[in-house]
Design a protein around this motif. Structure first.
Motif, PDB file in Angstrom:
ATOM      1  N   SER A 141       0.829  -1.211   0.000  1.00 46.62           N
ATOM      2  CA  SER A 141       0.000   0.000   0.000  1.00 46.62           C
ATOM      3  C   SER A 141       0.861   1.258   0.000  1.00 46.62           C
ATOM      4  O   SER A 141       0.507   2.262  -0.633  1.00 46.62           O
ATOM      5  CB  SER A 141      -0.943   0.002   1.211  1.00 46.62           C
ATOM      6  OG  SER A 141      -0.232   0.123   2.423  1.00 46.62           O
ATOM      7  N   LEU A 142       2.010   1.200   0.680  1.00 52.47           N
ATOM      8  CA  LEU A 142       2.943   2.329   0.621  1.00 52.47           C
ATOM      9  C   LEU A 142       3.494   2.494  -0.784  1.00 52.47           C
ATOM     10  O   LEU A 142       3.628   3.624  -1.282  1.00 52.47           O
ATOM     11  CB  LEU A 142       4.096   2.112   1.606  1.00 52.47           C
ATOM     12  CG  LEU A 142       3.774   2.199   3.097  1.00 52.47           C
ATOM     13  CD1 LEU A 142       5.025   1.885   3.902  1.00 52.47           C
ATOM     14  CD2 LEU A 142       3.240   3.578   3.456  1.00 52.47           C
ATOM     15  N   ALA A 143       3.832   1.387  -1.422  1.00 49.86           N
ATOM     16  CA  ALA A 143       4.361   1.445  -2.782  1.00 49.86           C
ATOM     17  C   ALA A 143       3.341   2.054  -3.738  1.00 49.86           C
ATOM     18  O   ALA A 143       3.696   2.802  -4.653  1.00 49.86           O
ATOM     19  CB  ALA A 143       4.761   0.053  -3.251  1.00 49.86           C
ATOM     20  N   GLN A 144       2.067   1.752  -3.522  1.00 49.48           N
ATOM     21  CA  GLN A 144       1.027   2.337  -4.363  1.00 49.48           C
ATOM     22  C   GLN A 144       0.959   3.845  -4.196  1.00 49.48           C
ATOM     23  O   GLN A 144       0.652   4.571  -5.141  1.00 49.48           O
ATOM     24  CB  GLN A 144      -0.318   1.691  -4.034  1.00 49.48           C
ATOM     25  CG  GLN A 144      -0.440   0.261  -4.525  1.00 49.48           C
ATOM     26  CD  GLN A 144      -1.690  -0.440  -4.028  1.00 49.48           C
ATOM     27  OE1 GLN A 144      -2.191  -0.144  -2.941  1.00 49.48           O
ATOM     28  NE2 GLN A 144      -2.188  -1.386  -4.805  1.00 49.48           N
ATOM     29  N   THR A 145       1.289   4.307  -2.975  1.00 45.75           N
ATOM     30  CA  THR A 145       1.321   5.750  -2.720  1.00 45.75           C
ATOM     31  C   THR A 145       2.487   6.397  -3.439  1.00 45.75           C
ATOM     32  O   THR A 145       2.360   7.479  -4.032  1.00 45.75           O
ATOM     33  CB  THR A 145       1.426   6.015  -1.213  1.00 45.75           C
ATOM     34  OG1 THR A 145       0.304   5.442  -0.547  1.00 45.75           O
ATOM     35  CG2 THR A 145       1.473   7.505  -0.920  1.00 45.75           C
ATOM     36  N   TYR A 146       3.647   5.741  -3.400  1.00 45.02           N
ATOM     37  CA  TYR A 146       4.848   6.295  -4.016  1.00 45.02           C
ATOM     38  C   TYR A 146       4.842   6.169  -5.538  1.00 45.02           C
ATOM     39  O   TYR A 146       5.393   7.008  -6.241  1.00 45.02           O
ATOM     40  CB  TYR A 146       6.098   5.600  -3.460  1.00 45.02           C
ATOM     41  CG  TYR A 146       6.461   6.003  -2.056  1.00 45.02           C
ATOM     42  CD1 TYR A 146       6.772   7.317  -1.752  1.00 45.02           C
ATOM     43  CD2 TYR A 146       6.500   5.064  -1.024  1.00 45.02           C
ATOM     44  CE1 TYR A 146       7.108   7.698  -0.467  1.00 45.02           C
ATOM     45  CE2 TYR A 146       6.837   5.435   0.264  1.00 45.02           C
ATOM     46  CZ  TYR A 146       7.146   6.749   0.537  1.00 45.02           C
ATOM     47  OH  TYR A 146       7.478   7.132   1.814  1.00 45.02           O
ATOM     48  N   PRO A 152       1.564  -0.780 -11.668  1.00 43.41           N
ATOM     49  CA  PRO A 152       0.738  -1.860 -11.100  1.00 43.41           C
ATOM     50  C   PRO A 152       1.493  -2.561  -9.962  1.00 43.41           C
ATOM     51  O   PRO A 152       1.844  -3.742 -10.057  1.00 43.41           O
ATOM     52  CB  PRO A 152       0.510  -2.783 -12.303  1.00 43.41           C
ATOM     53  CG  PRO A 152       1.734  -2.607 -13.142  1.00 43.41           C
ATOM     54  CD  PRO A 152       2.128  -1.155 -12.987  1.00 43.41           C
ATOM     55  N   VAL A 153       1.731  -1.826  -8.886  1.00 35.26           N
ATOM     56  CA  VAL A 153       2.629  -2.311  -7.835  1.00 35.26           C
ATOM     57  C   VAL A 153       2.088  -3.559  -7.133  1.00 35.26           C
ATOM     58  O   VAL A 153       2.860  -4.381  -6.637  1.00 35.26           O
ATOM     59  CB  VAL A 153       2.924  -1.204  -6.802  1.00 35.26           C
ATOM     60  CG1 VAL A 153       3.723  -0.082  -7.437  1.00 35.26           C
ATOM     61  CG2 VAL A 153       1.638  -0.664  -6.195  1.00 35.26           C
ATOM     62  N   ALA A 154       0.773  -3.699  -7.079  1.00 27.56           N
ATOM     63  CA  ALA A 154       0.207  -4.883  -6.423  1.00 27.56           C
ATOM     64  C   ALA A 154       0.640  -6.167  -7.123  1.00 27.56           C
ATOM     65  O   ALA A 154       0.772  -7.212  -6.491  1.00 27.56           O
ATOM     66  CB  ALA A 154      -1.309  -4.791  -6.380  1.00 27.56           C
ATOM     67  N   LEU A 155       0.882  -6.085  -8.420  1.00 22.62           N
ATOM     68  CA  LEU A 155       1.302  -7.258  -9.188  1.00 22.62           C
ATOM     69  C   LEU A 155       2.810  -7.448  -9.162  1.00 22.62           C
ATOM     70  O   LEU A 155       3.294  -8.569  -9.369  1.00 22.62           O
ATOM     71  CB  LEU A 155       0.837  -7.118 -10.646  1.00 22.62           C
ATOM     72  CG  LEU A 155      -0.675  -7.016 -10.878  1.00 22.62           C
ATOM     73  CD1 LEU A 155      -0.961  -6.781 -12.355  1.00 22.62           C
ATOM     74  CD2 LEU A 155      -1.373  -8.268 -10.392  1.00 22.62           C
ATOM     75  N   LEU A 156       3.551  -6.371  -8.897  1.00 22.23           N
ATOM     76  CA  LEU A 156       4.999  -6.417  -9.051  1.00 22.23           C
ATOM     77  C   LEU A 156       5.772  -6.472  -7.738  1.00 22.23           C
ATOM     78  O   LEU A 156       6.956  -6.800  -7.734  1.00 22.23           O
ATOM     79  CB  LEU A 156       5.460  -5.185  -9.840  1.00 22.23           C
ATOM     80  CG  LEU A 156       4.889  -5.027 -11.250  1.00 22.23           C
ATOM     81  CD1 LEU A 156       5.355  -3.718 -11.865  1.00 22.23           C
ATOM     82  CD2 LEU A 156       5.278  -6.200 -12.130  1.00 22.23           C
TER      83      LEU A 156
END
Length: 279
Positions: free
Chosen positions: A177-182, A187-191
């Motif tokens: 979730s932090l990565a999605q913010t940054y 598509p950070v949830a997949l990576l």
């Protein structure tokens, strides 16, 4: 080059640049997540504690600094942030020792003094191994303390081992979730290789919990820590420090609050007060 060809090429270049940036981010994500990892096997020289070495079930050797508790007093098991060093916490060990409380600060796999390469799976194994080592050597109650990245290790450890209480400083809902913010355009949830889903594990942590966060934390926003606090089971307490952020969180107030919480949990029966702010 005419305008028509340029209009065709520019979108292709943009797509190529996006894919290249995506690939670089994917390949470098563990370097970004674990900046404190080092190729050296030598622990950093420390002014406190005893050097200890803990064997993990998958064959790694972890370095830690250990200050033993007095008979009948608890010990704190400390999981650090991603760029930190166990040698930096002599002030905490000294403050705890003044109350008879022990401290084990763990250097994760791949960090100075420890073998291996960091990953979420590896760090979670490290946390369990450190708890089991401390339980065998101290013989007393254990309070788990996790800061920043270490909060995810602390949540997993407390969910699987009988800690009497848990302290989560600068905690996050999840790393993904932090990565999605940054990286809102990826598509950070997949990576994301190491999502550290504390949100899926906090329900297993039934022990009394103290959440600590700086109101001006620019690395792990207060909203992420508050979201984890909201879904955590009772008993729980949250302390928010006005005027402090992420890297300046440690001060006399935090040390005093940690000691007060640890001392209040003897026997694992005390329930902490609700959320409050501290100036």
């Amino acid at each position: 080059m005419n305008a028509t060809k340029l209009l065709l090429i520019l979108p292709l270049l943009a797509v190529f640049a996006y894919i290249l940036l995506l690939g670089l981010t994917y390949l470098s994500q563990r370097a970004l997540l674990y900046p404190g990892a080092s190729a050296t096997l030598a622990p950093v020289r420390a002014s406190w504690g005893q050097n200890v070495y803990i064997q993990t079930p998958d064959g790694e050797t972890l370095h830690g600094l250990y200050s033993q508790s007095e008979p009948g007093q608890p010990s704190v098991l400390f999981f650090l942030g991603n760029a930190d060093r166990v040698s930096n916490y002599g002030f905490l060990a000294q403050a705890l020792a003044a109350r008879g409380i022990g401290l084990l600060a763990l250097s994760y796999r791949g960090y100075p003094g420890s073998t291996g390469t960091p990953s979420e799976r590896g760090l979670l194994i490290d946390g369990i191994a450190a708890f089991d080592w401390l339980a065998a050597h101290s013989g007393n109650e254990i309070v788990v303390l996790g800061q920043s990245l270490g909060s995810g290790v602390a949540v997993n450890t407390a969910g699987q081992r009988p800690a009497v209480a848990v302290i989560l400083a600068s905690a996050y809902l999840s790393v993904v979730s932090l990565a999605q913010t940054y990286y809102p355009f990826f598509p950070v949830a997949l990576l994301t290789k190491d999502p550290f889903r504390s949100d899926l594990k906090i329900a297993k942590v039934r022990q009394p919990k103290l959440f600590i966060h700086g109101r001006h934390d620019a690395i792990i926003p207060l909203s992420s820590g508050e979201a984890l606090y909201q879904i955590a089971t009772e008993p729980k307490e949250m302390i928010i420090y006005d005027g402090l952020g992420h890297n300046d969180l440690w001060d006399v107030r935090m040390v005093d609050d940690i000691i007060g919480f640890v001392q209040s949990q003897k026997g694992g029966t005390a329930a902490p007060p609700p959320r409050r702010d501290r100036n």
